[in-house]
Design a protein around this motif. Sequence first.
Motif, PDB file in Angstrom:
ATOM      1  N   ASP A  77      22.529   0.385 -20.720  1.00  0.00           N
ATOM      2  CA  ASP A  77      22.830   1.358 -19.679  1.00  0.00           C
ATOM      3  C   ASP A  77      22.663   0.687 -18.322  1.00  0.00           C
ATOM      4  O   ASP A  77      21.595   0.187 -17.990  1.00  0.00           O
ATOM      5  N   LEU A  78      23.727   0.667 -17.551  1.00  0.00           N
ATOM      6  CA  LEU A  78      23.667   0.096 -16.214  1.00  0.00           C
ATOM      7  C   LEU A  78      23.809   1.207 -15.201  1.00  0.00           C
ATOM      8  O   LEU A  78      24.590   2.139 -15.390  1.00  0.00           O
ATOM      9  N   ASP A  79      23.075   1.101 -14.153  1.00  0.00           N
ATOM     10  CA  ASP A  79      23.157   2.084 -13.089  1.00  0.00           C
ATOM     11  C   ASP A  79      24.482   1.917 -12.349  1.00  0.00           C
ATOM     12  O   ASP A  79      24.921   0.808 -12.075  1.00  0.00           O
ATOM     13  N   GLU A  80      25.129   3.028 -12.020  1.00  0.00           N
ATOM     14  CA  GLU A  80      26.418   2.969 -11.337  1.00  0.00           C
ATOM     15  C   GLU A  80      26.311   2.283  -9.979  1.00  0.00           C
ATOM     16  O   GLU A  80      27.238   1.606  -9.544  1.00  0.00           O
ATOM     17  N   VAL A  81      25.192   2.444  -9.313  1.00  0.00           N
ATOM     18  CA  VAL A  81      25.012   1.817  -8.007  1.00  0.00           C
ATOM     19  C   VAL A  81      24.981   0.305  -8.163  1.00  0.00           C
ATOM     20  O   VAL A  81      25.575  -0.423  -7.367  1.00  0.00           O
ATOM     21  N   ASP A  82      24.302  -0.175  -9.193  1.00  0.00           N
ATOM     22  CA  ASP A  82      24.261  -1.615  -9.428  1.00  0.00           C
ATOM     23  C   ASP A  82      25.657  -2.156  -9.732  1.00  0.00           C
ATOM     24  O   ASP A  82      26.020  -3.241  -9.288  1.00  0.00           O
TER      25      ASP A  82
ATOM     26  N   ASP B  62      27.727  -2.343  -6.497  1.00  0.00           N
ATOM     27  CA  ASP B  62      27.340  -3.454  -5.627  1.00  0.00           C
ATOM     28  C   ASP B  62      27.975  -4.765  -6.077  1.00  0.00           C
ATOM     29  O   ASP B  62      28.160  -5.681  -5.272  1.00  0.00           O
TER      30      ASP B  62
END
Length: 99
Positions: free
Chosen positions: A36-41, A44
């Motif tokens: 799971d990756l954060d959308e903000v990351d 960027d």
Amino acid sequence: MATDYDTPRALPEEEQALPLAELATAKSAARTDTIDLDEVDLADAFELPGADLSGEELQVEIVPIQNDEFTCMSCFLVHHRSQLARETNGQKYCTECEG
């Protein structure tokens, strides 16, 4: 990690009653290889061509409230007088807040 709250839960006593082999297969089946990756990351990491706006300045012209506009005392937005729903003691309210 996302949790499905609708699935039935096993009580700790029931988990202890399961054989070790069943418990190991149940735990490994619940795991996935996806991360799971954060959308903000993720955002960027993207760099669009010509998107460097560090040297730009924002030019905004501020226009004072016009004669045919009012400020709603509920949402504090400026609306055209056609959106005036009611006026009480000099306080005006828009149709969106009154509706």
